[in-house]
Every structure is written in C-alpha cells, then in structure tokens.
Design a protein around this motif. Structure first.
Motif, PDB file in Angstrom:
ATOM      1  N   MET A  56      -3.023  -3.824 -10.599  1.00 27.70           N
ATOM      2  CA  MET A  56      -3.334  -4.298  -9.244  1.00 27.70           C
ATOM      3  C   MET A  56      -4.169  -5.543  -9.038  1.00 27.70           C
ATOM      4  O   MET A  56      -5.288  -5.388  -9.590  1.00 27.70           O
ATOM      5  CB  MET A  56      -3.354  -3.442  -8.152  1.00 27.70           C
ATOM      6  N   SER A  83      -9.001  -9.975  -2.604  1.00 22.24           N
ATOM      7  CA  SER A  83     -10.454 -10.270  -2.541  1.00 22.24           C
ATOM      8  C   SER A  83     -11.178  -9.817  -4.047  1.00 22.24           C
ATOM      9  O   SER A  83     -12.069  -9.908  -4.266  1.00 22.24           O
ATOM     10  CB  SER A  83     -11.457  -9.364  -1.536  1.00 22.24           C
ATOM     11  N   ALA A  87     -11.752  -7.474  -5.388  1.00 24.54           N
ATOM     12  CA  ALA A  87     -12.126  -5.937  -5.546  1.00 24.54           C
ATOM     13  C   ALA A  87     -12.809  -5.502  -6.609  1.00 24.54           C
ATOM     14  O   ALA A  87     -12.376  -4.429  -7.299  1.00 24.54           O
ATOM     15  CB  ALA A  87     -10.973  -5.057  -4.989  1.00 24.54           C
ATOM     16  N   LEU A  88     -13.628  -6.322  -7.338  1.00 24.52           N
ATOM     17  CA  LEU A  88     -14.307  -6.154  -8.530  1.00 24.52           C
ATOM     18  C   LEU A  88     -15.280  -5.068  -8.176  1.00 24.52           C
ATOM     19  O   LEU A  88     -16.050  -5.291  -6.960  1.00 24.52           O
ATOM     20  CB  LEU A  88     -14.908  -7.261  -9.059  1.00 24.52           C
ATOM     21  N   PHE A  89     -15.813  -4.079  -8.916  1.00 24.56           N
ATOM     22  CA  PHE A  89     -17.005  -3.150  -8.754  1.00 24.56           C
ATOM     23  C   PHE A  89     -18.198  -3.988  -8.954  1.00 24.56           C
ATOM     24  O   PHE A  89     -18.597  -4.187 -10.275  1.00 24.56           O
ATOM     25  CB  PHE A  89     -16.571  -1.854  -9.533  1.00 24.56           C
ATOM     26  N   LYS A 128       0.702  -1.284   0.036  1.00 22.32           N
ATOM     27  CA  LYS A 128       0.117  -0.113  -0.004  1.00 22.32           C
ATOM     28  C   LYS A 128       0.838   1.261   0.139  1.00 22.32           C
ATOM     29  O   LYS A 128       0.357   2.383  -0.440  1.00 22.32           O
ATOM     30  CB  LYS A 128      -0.865   0.152   1.246  1.00 22.32           C
ATOM     31  N   ASP A 162      -1.648  -9.133  -4.693  1.00 18.91           N
ATOM     32  CA  ASP A 162      -2.056  -9.165  -3.147  1.00 18.91           C
ATOM     33  C   ASP A 162      -2.570 -10.659  -2.939  1.00 18.91           C
ATOM     34  O   ASP A 162      -3.868 -10.784  -3.248  1.00 18.91           O
ATOM     35  CB  ASP A 162      -2.783  -8.151  -2.550  1.00 18.91           C
ATOM     36  N   LEU A 184       1.923   1.766  -3.571  1.00 23.63           N
ATOM     37  CA  LEU A 184       0.736   2.213  -4.460  1.00 23.63           C
ATOM     38  C   LEU A 184       0.125   3.538  -3.941  1.00 23.63           C
ATOM     39  O   LEU A 184      -0.680   4.098  -4.687  1.00 23.63           O
ATOM     40  CB  LEU A 184      -0.484   1.375  -4.333  1.00 23.63           C
ATOM     41  N   PHE A 219      -6.113  -7.560  -6.418  1.00 20.63           N
ATOM     42  CA  PHE A 219      -6.452  -7.567  -5.194  1.00 20.63           C
ATOM     43  C   PHE A 219      -6.618  -8.860  -4.730  1.00 20.63           C
ATOM     44  O   PHE A 219      -7.121  -9.781  -5.073  1.00 20.63           O
ATOM     45  CB  PHE A 219      -7.551  -6.606  -4.811  1.00 20.63           C
ATOM     46  N   ARG A 267      -8.250  -7.213 -15.417  1.00 24.66           N
ATOM     47  CA  ARG A 267      -8.350  -5.855 -15.147  1.00 24.66           C
ATOM     48  C   ARG A 267      -7.078  -5.371 -14.853  1.00 24.66           C
ATOM     49  O   ARG A 267      -6.709  -4.279 -15.216  1.00 24.66           O
ATOM     50  CB  ARG A 267      -9.543  -5.543 -13.946  1.00 24.66           C
TER      51      ARG A 267
END
Lengths: 292, 258
Positions: free
Chosen positions: B88, B92, B94-96, B51, B169, B54, B90, B157
C-alpha cells in the motif's frame, strides 16, 4: 478575508437578522428543551463516561492478551526499556533526592517538639520507600514518558503510520503497545529502587551535615526500622504505575483524532488520567498491603 | 471481464458512520493484473472503500473477496496472512519516522517475512534503485527527504515484498505536476515489473488515465460509472463529464456541510 473596512458592517449585519426572523419557534423549543436539557446533559456525560471506560477496558484486555502471544518484538522492547528506564534516571534521581532532603528537614522540625529527633531517619526511609519514591517517580515518569508515548503513538495514528503497520502485516498492538507496556512495568520498579536509595541518601546528607546526626547511628536507625514489606510494596506500586502510565499513553495516542490539535489533546489526557489513576491506585494498593 | 476469477471482488459493500451513509452498496471486480482506479470528489468514500478492503474498517454489510476468499470479519492472524499479499502506498507516504529509509522499505521483509537484516537491506537498496533512488538515501531519516522522494520511498516499501495486490491512495496529491507524472510512470512501471493487480483512488484525472486500465466513478456511496480508462473523457455520463472536466456547474453539487 473580507475587506477590513467593510467587516464591521458585515458583523453587525449578519448578527442582527439571526434572532429576528422566527423568534416564536425558537423560544418554544428552548422552553421545552430547558426542562430536559439539564438531564440530557447529565445523561450524555454519563454515557460518554461509560463509553470511554468500555473502550479502555477493551483496549486493556487486548493489549494484555497480545503481551503473551507471539510474535514478540525484542528490539522494540529493548529500545523502550532504555528510553523509559535509563533516560528517566536523572528526573527520578533529582525528584527523590530533594524529597529525601526536605523530608529530613521537615520531620526534624516536627519531632524536635517531642524530643524525638532520633525518629527522623526512620521516617525518611519509610516515607520514601512506601510512598514518596513510587508516587513521585510515577508522577514524574507520567509527565516524561506518558506524554512522549501519547505524542508518538498519536502522531503515528494521524499520519497513517499505524495503518501502514497493519498493511505491512504487523499488528500495531504487538509492535507499538506491548513493548511500551512491558518496558514500563519492568523499568518503573528499577527506577523506584534507585530512587529509594537516592532519596534515603538525601535524608542522610541533611541529617548528618545540617542536623548534626551521627552518621553511623543515622544509618543504623535507617536499617533497623526498615522492613522488606516497605520496599516490596513500593516496588509493586511502581510496577502498577508503570502499567498505568504506558496504558494511558498508548490508549490516548492510539485513539487520537484530527491533526496536531488532536495529538495535543491526547497528550494532555494521557498525563492527567495517568496521574489521577496513579494517586487512586496508590491508595488502593496501600489499603491492600497495610490495612489492618 | 475474463474467465479467470477476479483478484478482488466487492459486492454490496455498505458502510455508514453514525447517520451518514458513506458507502451504499459498492460492486466492483478487479481481474488479476488489472489496474482499476476509483475516482470521485473529496468525501465520497474513496478512502473508506480502500480501508474496507485492507481490513482497517469493517463494512456494515456486503462481501469483499480476495482471491475468492471472504475477508470481511477475519481474525487477526488470518488478516495478517491476507495482508502479506498487499502493498500500500499511502497519501502521506506514512513512512515510519523512527526508522531509516532502508528500514522503512525493508519493514515488511524483516517483520513479515523474517528476513535477516543484512539481506533485507540489500533488497531494500535494490527496491530503492527501482524507484530511482540511490543507495546514499538508504541511511537517511524520512524527514530529511522531499515530498516526492518520500512518495518514492513509500512506493519502494509497497513493492518491497513483491505483493500480488498494490493499493495507491491518492499517489499524486501534494506533488507538483512534473513530479506527479514521474510518480505515475513509476507506478505503471513497478506494477508491471512486479506483475501485480492494482487498485487506486485519486481525484487526479491525468493520473487516473495514466495508471488505470479501468476507471470507476464513486458518487454518493455508489459506483455510478465504470469503464475503460481511455473513454473516461467522453463517457456520456453527465456526472463523470462534470468531474473529469472540473466544472463547478452540473449535476454534482458540492456538499459544503456533511
């Protein structure tokens, strides 16, 4: 999980030795602390309060400054305007029509005692446009939209979606917060304007159908005593309330911590704080417009 | 390493939260097209390191350079410019969830690169194919996908705008061993195809050995061992040994209370 048969003895065992081993230092520290504890608690609360106020101010300043700096996200703005404006219409309509109706009924009862029944139409229109329209719509929208914003933004925070936005070179303030703020500021006055009309119509329904007013003279009374300032002040209130609702929803959501529970806390805080701020700012704006 | 300047260079990076020191002077250089994996137990500061690079967290001290440019303390605009070099994945994914799969993949292209939606959709479907997903998932919502598929979409993505640097991550956490290996293979393949530099964090040793050229071990806020991925199993370092072989006994004591 411990074996259920042994758990009672376990709890007794573990509870007993705790106060036993070293009572002296515990008591001593309690005594010295006791004197300052009360002050310490007050101090901590006050510090936490100012910390929150500071954070909120920074957030507000940042959000507002992002409102005027490109890039903009018209697609997001449009989506939020539909969500906040269009989909809140039923809630606001229902709230205001029944408020108008009950207002006509109640003020009739009151004014009948002075034989001043003719003032009902005036009281209904002024109360609705000045106060009830914006405040009730604001509170309803705070529950409907503010909660949804806090939940959505909060979930995005705890599932790292906000971090993902940043890594995709998209400023989350611009993408998430600004469209919601601007949409709420624009749509709340529209909602309240529609709510005003519906609320006055509610009063008219009761006045004409139940209280036997003449329809034409009811409308006449409504128009004659209505001033532009009544409506305008209500719409200004609505814009401010919209700002507050979106601000608290986004702020609480944006600062969510932990998982589902954290988001739940954010939603509750967003609705409660927005409602309280609406009532406080309502008084202040009224003072500003109408104080003599 | 080689003569070319490092793609990412961390030196003396420190970060603390309250009284808890999380990073206590991290020095790490990642050469262009190299893949470095940071391993370490839970709560040792792996995510914090990522982080900081980033720009999601600001280190208390130290310097982080990307392509020789200092990135600590950059303003919004400059940060956005630097972040266009990054992709990146993620933990999880972290998709929208308010967007469809293809809009997720094309997000950086549409918002960052101002690509037209029709063209971005084509590119997104192309990237989905690269991670082994058909065009039929493009219009689904992320919540309709399994965990492994979400990771693939997240990977698509991350590589959508051909970034120079990709961060991973915990790419295999929460996946079954076979799916984890599939994702590892995809990561290796995608990083090679895009020609990117990769920095990953994981506690999955199999994954680290597969996707990393070099491995660094983070313990108590410091990198205690850095070496080629092939040698991680016989590093001779007792800490690394305990970690890679997953023993409860050894120099590393689990901190149950932080």
């Amino acid at each position: 999980m411990p074996d259920p048969t042994s758990s009672p003895t376990l709890t007794v065992d573990s509870a007993a030795p705790n106060p036993a081993p070293n009572p002296a230092p515990n008591e001593a520290s309690n005594e010295t602390l006791g004197r300052f504890n009360f002050l310490a608690v007050i101090g901590r609360i006050i510090l936490a309060f100012f910390q929150q106020v500071g954070r909120l101010s920074m957030f507000t300043a940042s959000a507002v400054s992002h409102c005027v700096r490109p890039p903009f996200f018209p697609r997001q703005l449009l989506g939020q305007m539909v969500e906040i404006g269009y989909y809140s219409l039923p809630v606001v309509g229902l709230t205001t029509i029944f408020s108008g109706m009950v207002l006509a009924l109640q003020s009739y009862t009151g004014f009948a005692r002075f034989s001043a029944e003719g003032a009902v139409a005036t009281v209904v229109v002024i109360s609705i446009t000045r106060e009830l329209g914006p405040v009730l719509a604001g509170l309803m929208v705070a529950g409907r939209v503010g909660a949804a914003m806090a939940a959505e933004v909060g979930t995005m925070r705890v599932t790292e979606q906000i971090d993902a936005l940043t890594t995709l070179s998209t400023n989350p303030m611009k993408y998430l917060v600004v469209p919601r703020l601007v949409a709420a500021c624009l749509m709340l006055p529209c909602l309240v304007l529609v709510g005003d009309v519906i609320g006055v119509y509610g009063g008219y329904l009761i006045g004409v159908n139940k209280l036997d007013f003449n329809a034409a003279s009811y409308i006449q009374n409504t128009w004659d005593y209505l001033e532009t300032l009544d409506v305008v002040s209500g719409l200004v209130k609505a814009a401010v309330f919209g700002f507050l609702i979106a601000l608290m929803g986004c702020y609480m959501g944006y600062n969510s911590r932990g998982g589902a529970q954290g988001v739940g806390v954010s939603v509750r805080n967003a609705v409660v704080s927005a409602s309280i701020l609406i009532l406080i700012s309502n008084y202040m704006i009224t003072e500003l417009f109408f104080a003599q | 390493m080689s003569a070319s300047p490092p793609k990412i260079a961390l030196s003396g990076v420190k970060k603390r939260f309250g009284r808890k020191v999380v990073l206590d002077g991290i020095d790490l250089e990642v050469a262009p097209r190299e893949s470095v994996v940071i391993i370490g137990g839970s709560g040792t500061g792996k995510s914090v390191t990522l982080k900081c690079v980033l720009g999601l967290l600001k280190p208390d001290a130290g310097s982080i350079k990307v392509d020789g440019e200092e990135v600590v303390g950059l303003g919004d605009r400059a940060r956005e410019r630097i972040n266009t070099k990054f992709g990146m994945l993620f933990q999880s994914a972290a998709l929208f969830d308010s967007l469809t799969v293809w809009e997720n993949v094309a997000f950086g292209l549409i918002q960052g690169h101002k690509m037209a939606r029709r063209k971005a959709r084509e590119k997104a479907i192309e990237k989905l194919a690269q991670v082994g997903l058909g065009a039929d998932v493009a219009d689904l919502s992320p919540s309709e996908l399994s965990g492994g598929m979400q990771k693939r979409v997240g990977l698509a993505r991350a590589i959508a705008d051909d970034p120079e640097i990709i961060f991973f991550d915990e790419p295999t956490t929460g996946l079954d061993p076979i799916m984890a290996d599939v994702i590892n293979d995809l990561i290796v393949k995608c990083v090679k195809e895009v020609g990117a530099t990769a920095l990953s964090i994981t506690h999955d040793i199999a994954s680290a050995r597969k996707i990393g050229d070099r491995i660094a071990m983070l313990y108590h806020g410091k990198l205690i061992w850095v070496g080629p991925a092939a040698t991680v199993l016989d590093s001779g370092n007792p800490y690394v040994d305990q970690f890679v072989h997953g023993r409860a006994d050894g120099p590393i004591q689990m901190e149950l209370r932080g």
